[in-house]
Design an enzyme around this catalytic site. Structure first.
Site, mmCIF file in Angstrom:
data_model
loop_
_atom_site.group_PDB
_atom_site.id
_atom_site.type_symbol
_atom_site.label_atom_id
_atom_site.label_comp_id
_atom_site.label_asym_id
_atom_site.label_seq_id
_atom_site.Cartn_x
_atom_site.Cartn_y
_atom_site.Cartn_z
ATOM 1 C CD GLU A 49 2.662 1.671 190.795
ATOM 2 O OE1 GLU A 49 3.363 1.493 191.788
ATOM 3 O OE2 GLU A 49 1.453 1.922 190.851
ATOM 4 C CG HIS A 67 -3.177 0.887 186.170
ATOM 5 N ND1 HIS A 67 -4.459 1.241 186.478
ATOM 6 C CD2 HIS A 67 -2.804 0.017 187.150
ATOM 7 C CE1 HIS A 67 -4.828 0.644 187.595
ATOM 8 N NE2 HIS A 67 -3.843 -0.104 188.020
ATOM 9 C CG HIS A 79 0.948 -6.073 189.908
ATOM 10 N ND1 HIS A 79 1.018 -5.376 188.729
ATOM 11 C CD2 HIS A 79 0.486 -5.199 190.825
ATOM 12 C CE1 HIS A 79 0.613 -4.144 188.922
ATOM 13 N NE2 HIS A 79 0.288 -4.010 190.188
#
Lengths: 753, 226
Positions: A97, A99, A52
């Site tokens: 991004e 999640h 990550h």
């Protein structure tokens, strides 16, 4: 007061494994330190070298993407988000991004904090967020757990963005069984900053202080980054404490205070705290400044008793920032945060030794060279083995003659309009505030969303796109198509494509088939971005999107920004007036591969992706933008999932307040299924007034763009040859009520969630 | 006219309101911070939309205790003009300056869309310039917008002509289908008995700029400035 000391647990082999580090990586750590790491240091390396944070399995390939462009102010990897000069002294800052893992376990908070994280990436650069978009992927909505996830994700996105005060204006919602256990939640944010006021994520100037600002630090989200770097399994629900909790009110205050300290020129640098919390921001800011930092970790404001240095360092509590303050400005910064009711605390200082030194009540609990922790520094870089998946050859075989042409095309079109991947997503986007900030010129539901920029004539067009069925079928062409479609959506809205941010969602990179898809996707993206002159300004990689049933469709989501020079260029997809001429740009070929038609009607993913000629696509887009700027084009809508019949229906009905019928004749030289629902690429449906008809035909003809006058608007029915003849009322019912019906009165209500 | 726009922590429509009043309506507009205790001689005060204090407890429940609210209540009691939009409306109800309350939407979801409004009280300070022959279109964006009031309060609203707007359809007809959130009698906005305090859930500031193609909300601001 008793001064606490911290007795670190002994590092064991078991502990090294728990931290997700390989024996080789552990050995590298020993070499860097010249000794064994202690427990705290092990935790720090674990998060910083996690997939990550380090991009260790992707960065080598990502660096092959086109990253140069004359308007770029911050390139990929340089700052928290990319920045592009749009003239008038302004820059647009944007990023997407993922999640995914948090949202799979705790959909509401997972999605909310995804939005919070991407907004912080924007305002940590001094930019005010002006719009948000989302690309969401779920399993079939017939599954009750999927509905629970979708409901939670949408409420999470809505509650966070709505309270924060950013309009959520667009994106995608896509359904396929491959996402059942592992939904994708990709959040994009766009902001505006004066181009000479972009803040940097750097700690420099020996003796300058470091302040932590915003929320207090708790035990939430510890090892979130490590959790995001493994596959989802039945044990994943145990990782719920790895999911952070969002507080949009705090974020709104943090936004205002942050922009104020940047505007007042009180700071050297600033970075938000996302994955790996204080550890990541301190090491990255000092590595970038080629300095060291010394942190007194016990000074961190905490909200739980007896937190250890390990916990404080790795906490992913939300709504926090690390600020490197110009010496002498400490009290001014503190006053601004106090005005907004926020904590600020000096926790350290910039040093010259290039080490990240962590002290706890005077004792050094960790000391690591900053550069050894970060991407581009000491973090490992791997290229993994690739192998073309065995399924592909079989998948590409298709025998069109096996699909019957004796169909009731009216019924099929209605079924297509109601298919979850095509139907109107009002159930989702009506839960998002799309009009706050009074800048939304075109909200959700057209080809791209359009936001105007106050005090200029300019507007920004923005979109997220990826047809993952195409990418699964043919990773390279499928990813090219995603870029081409994004650019087409921008152009159809009257904008010039500027730049790309990407969110690369794939399975476990240690599986050669997954890595093959990843590397092919990167190649396809690179080629397409070159042609459309849209450099990649950053983004995010999310591997390990797998549940016990297998990996998700490879999904390289493209977020694209375009510039509209004048509001007169704004173009929407729906027809505008009676008796307008309707044209089709591009060629319809006998292609049915990887289509939504085969998926919806035959429950199949079959055949190769339709042919895409990037040069022809670029020519078409350039010619279309010229025609739009000339004022001839009243509506423009690209054809994508569902093919031409779906596009024409959308042009007729998608603006509920002004629906207009169409009578058209298409060339019947190819099979009806391919004609109506095939997904041949590089096609756009446009309309113009009758008066401009000949100019339009001549314009595109002179540029060798295939153009065909197919019909004219009017009436309250959609008629296509003798194949389709449906009232707009019926189309409207299928298109607009489908998702609402699925979510609010589902057929299968039982089942575990 | 000198207009004051209050910013509470969590207000997020304050800048939109200031833009409309200052740039489009060309009025002297003063931003007022919630910690201040005087209204700087403003003639008309606007409480904008947003999520004051995060609205974690109950919308508007904490903002009513902000320092500036004391001056606002005084201003209203002295007959001064005051308008609350969305969260501002919720705050005014919590502070007891307007009757009734705002509950969670009946579908328990946030709703953002364009709605039509029928003007009921045509003579109020904020509706006098609105073309009342047709429905006006203004966006809503709220999670707690279901107006509720008890029977006694409702009959007072009727007898005092305090209902400003009702949700309606495009044809200006008040129907159950055109009620987006379950508000009692489709009520979208009310005023106090003295007709100097106004509250509404729809956002007229989001429908006041020709660049955004809808200017139905602008007539409300034009009404105020007469």
């Amino acid at each position: 007061m008793t001064v606490l000391t911290y007795k670190q647990p002994e590092v064991t082999d078991e502990m090294i494994r728990f931290h997700g580090l390989t024996p080789e990586e552990y050995q590298k750590i020993q070499e860097i330190l010249g000794r064994n790491p202690n427990y705290t240091e092990l935790g720090i390396f674990s998060v910083m070298w996690s997939e990550h944070c380090s991009y260790k399995n992707s960065i080598a390939l990502i660096k092959t993407l086109p990253r140069e462009g004359k308007y770029l102010l911050a390139k990929a990897g340089e700052e928290n988000a990319g920045a592009v000069d749009i003239g008038d002294g302004l820059a647009v800052v944007f990023k997407i991004e993922s999640h995914n893992h948090p949202s799979a376990i705790e959909p509401y908070q997972g999605a909310a904090t995804g939005v919070g994280g991407i907004l912080r990436d924007i305002f940590t650069m001094g930019a005010r967020p002006i719009a948000a978009l989302n690309s969401l992927r779920f399993g079939s909505p017939d599954n009750p757990r999927v509905r629970y996830l979708l409901d939670g994700v949408v409420r999470g996105i809505g509650d966070y963005g709505n309270s924060f005060g950013v309009p959520t204006v667009g994106g995608e919602v896509y359904f396929d069984d491959s996402y059942t256990g592992n939904p994708l939640v990709n959040a994009m944010a766009v902001g505006i900053v004066k181009s000479d006021k972009i803040a940097s994520a750097v700690a420099s100037g020996v003796g300058n202080v470091l302040m932590i600002v915003g929320s207090k630090t708790g035990r939430d989200g510890i090892h979130g980054a490590t959790f995001a770097s493994e596959e989802i399994s039945e044990k994943s629900t145990e990782k719920r404490p790895s999911v952070q909790i969002g507080d949009p009110f705090m974020e709104k205050l943090l936004l205002e205070a942050t922009l104020e300290i940047i505007k007042e020129d009180l700071i050297v640098g600033i970075q938000d705290m996302g994955a790996a919390g204080i550890t990541c921001s301190t090491s990255e800011m000092s590595a970038k400044g080629e300095t060291g930092v010394e942190i007194d970790i016990e000074e961190t404001p905490v909200r739980e008793a007896a937190m250890t240095p390990y916990e404080i360092l790795l906490s992913e509590s939300q709504e926090r920032m690390l600020v490197c303050v110009k010496k002498g400005n400490e009290s001014k910064v503190a006053d601004i945060f106090d005005k907004w009711g926020l904590d600020s605390k000096i926790i350290g200082k910039v040093t010259s030794d290039k080490m990240m030194t962590i002290k706890f009540n005077g004792d050094i609990v960790s000391q690591i060279p900053s550069d050894s922790l970060v991407l581009g520094g000491g973090a490992p870089v791997y290229q993994r083995e690739t192998k073309r998946p065995a399924y592909m050859d079989e998948l590409h075989k298709i025998d069109l003659s096996s699909y019957s042409l004796k169909q009731d095309w009216n019924k099929i079109l209605l079924r297509m309009m109601a298919a979850p991947n095509i139907c109107h997503k009002g159930w989702v986007h009506e839960q998002y505030d799309s009009t706050v900030r009074t800048g939304t010129a075109v909200g959700p539901g057209s080809d791209a969303a359009i936001i105007r920029l106050r005090k200029t004539k300019k507007l920004l067009a923005m979109t997220t796109d990826c047809n993952p069925r195409f990418v699964y079928t043919n990773p390279k062409i499928g990813t090219r198509s995603a870029v081409a479609e994004a650019a087409r959506n921008i152009v159809c809205s009257g904008g010039k494509p500027l730049a790309v941010t990407n969110c690369l969602n794939f399975g476990n990179p240690y599986k050669p088939e997954v890595y093959y898809c990843f590397s092919e996707a990167i190649k396809g993206m690179g080629e397409a971005c070159e042609v459309f002159e849209t450099p990649v300004t950053g983004g995010n990689v999310s591997f390990y999107n797998e549940d016990p049933e297998g990996a998700v469709f490879p999904t390289p989501t493209i977020g694209m920004i375009g510039l509209i020079e004048d509001s007169s260029h704004i173009t929407t997809q729906w027809f505008k007036d009676e008796a307008d001429s309707v044209f089709l740009l591009g060629e319809t070929k006998e292609e049915l591969g990887a289509s939504e038609y085969l998926n919806t009607v035959f429950k199949q993913t079959k055949g190769d992706v339709p042919v895409l000629n990037l040069e022809a696509e670029k020519n078409l887009q350039d010619a279309l933008l010229d025609a739009i700027k000339s004022g001839w084009i009243k509506s423009a809508h690209d054809t994508s999932e569902g093919g031409l019949a779906v596009s024409l229906a959308e042009c007729s009905i998608s603006n509920r307040e002004r629906q207009l019928g169409l009578t058209c004749e298409l060339d019947e030289s190819i099979r009806y299924d391919c004609l109506l629902f095939g997904e041949s690429q590089s096609r756009v449906v446009i309309s113009s007034s009758k008066e401009n008809q000949s100019k339009v035909i001549e314009h595109f003809g002179s540029k060798n763009i295939p153009i065909k006058l197919i019909g004219k608007t009017g009436g309250d029915r959609l008629k296509i040859n003798n194949l389709v003849n449906i009232s707009l009322l019926e189309l409207t019912d299928s298109f607009f009520n489908s998702l609402h019906n699925i979510m609010e009165s589902p057929k299968s209500a039982e089942g575990n969630i | 006219m000198k207009v004051g726009v209050i910013t509470f922590p969590g207000s997020n429509c304050d800048q939109d309101m200031i833009y409309v009043l200052e740039t489009i309506m060309e009025q002297e507009t003063v931003p007022l911070w919630h910690k201040e205790d005087n209204l700087k001689d403003c003639d008309f005060i606007v409480l904008p939309g947003g999520f004051s204090y995060g609205d974690y407890l109950r919308s508007g429940a904490i903002a009513r205790f902000s320092p500036i609210m004391k001056s606002i209540i005084e201003h209203a009691n002295n007959g001064g003009y005051l308008m609350g939009i969305c969260n501002g409306f919720q705050i005014l109800c919590e502070a007891g300056l307007l009757p009734g309350t705002l509950l969670h939407n009946n579908n328990q979801k946030f709703i953002c869309k364009n709605v039509h409004l029928k003007v009921i009280n045509r003579e109020s300070m904020i509706t006098s310039k609105v073309d009342t022959d047709k429905a006006i279109q203004i966006p809503i964006a709220h999670g707690e917008g279901r107006y509720f009031i008890n029977d006694e309060g409702l009959s007072l609203l009727h007898s005092n002509d305090q209902i400003l707007f009702r949700y309606c359809n495009e044809e200006n007809e008040v129907t159950p289908e055109s009620n987006p959130n379950g508000s009692i009698e489709n009520i979208a906005g009310v005023c106090n008995e003295g007709k100097n305090v106004f509250g509404m859930m729809p956002h007229p500031e989001r429908a006041s700029d020709l660049n955004l193609l809808n200017v139905d909300g602008k007539a409300l601001f034009e009404s105020i400035l007469v």
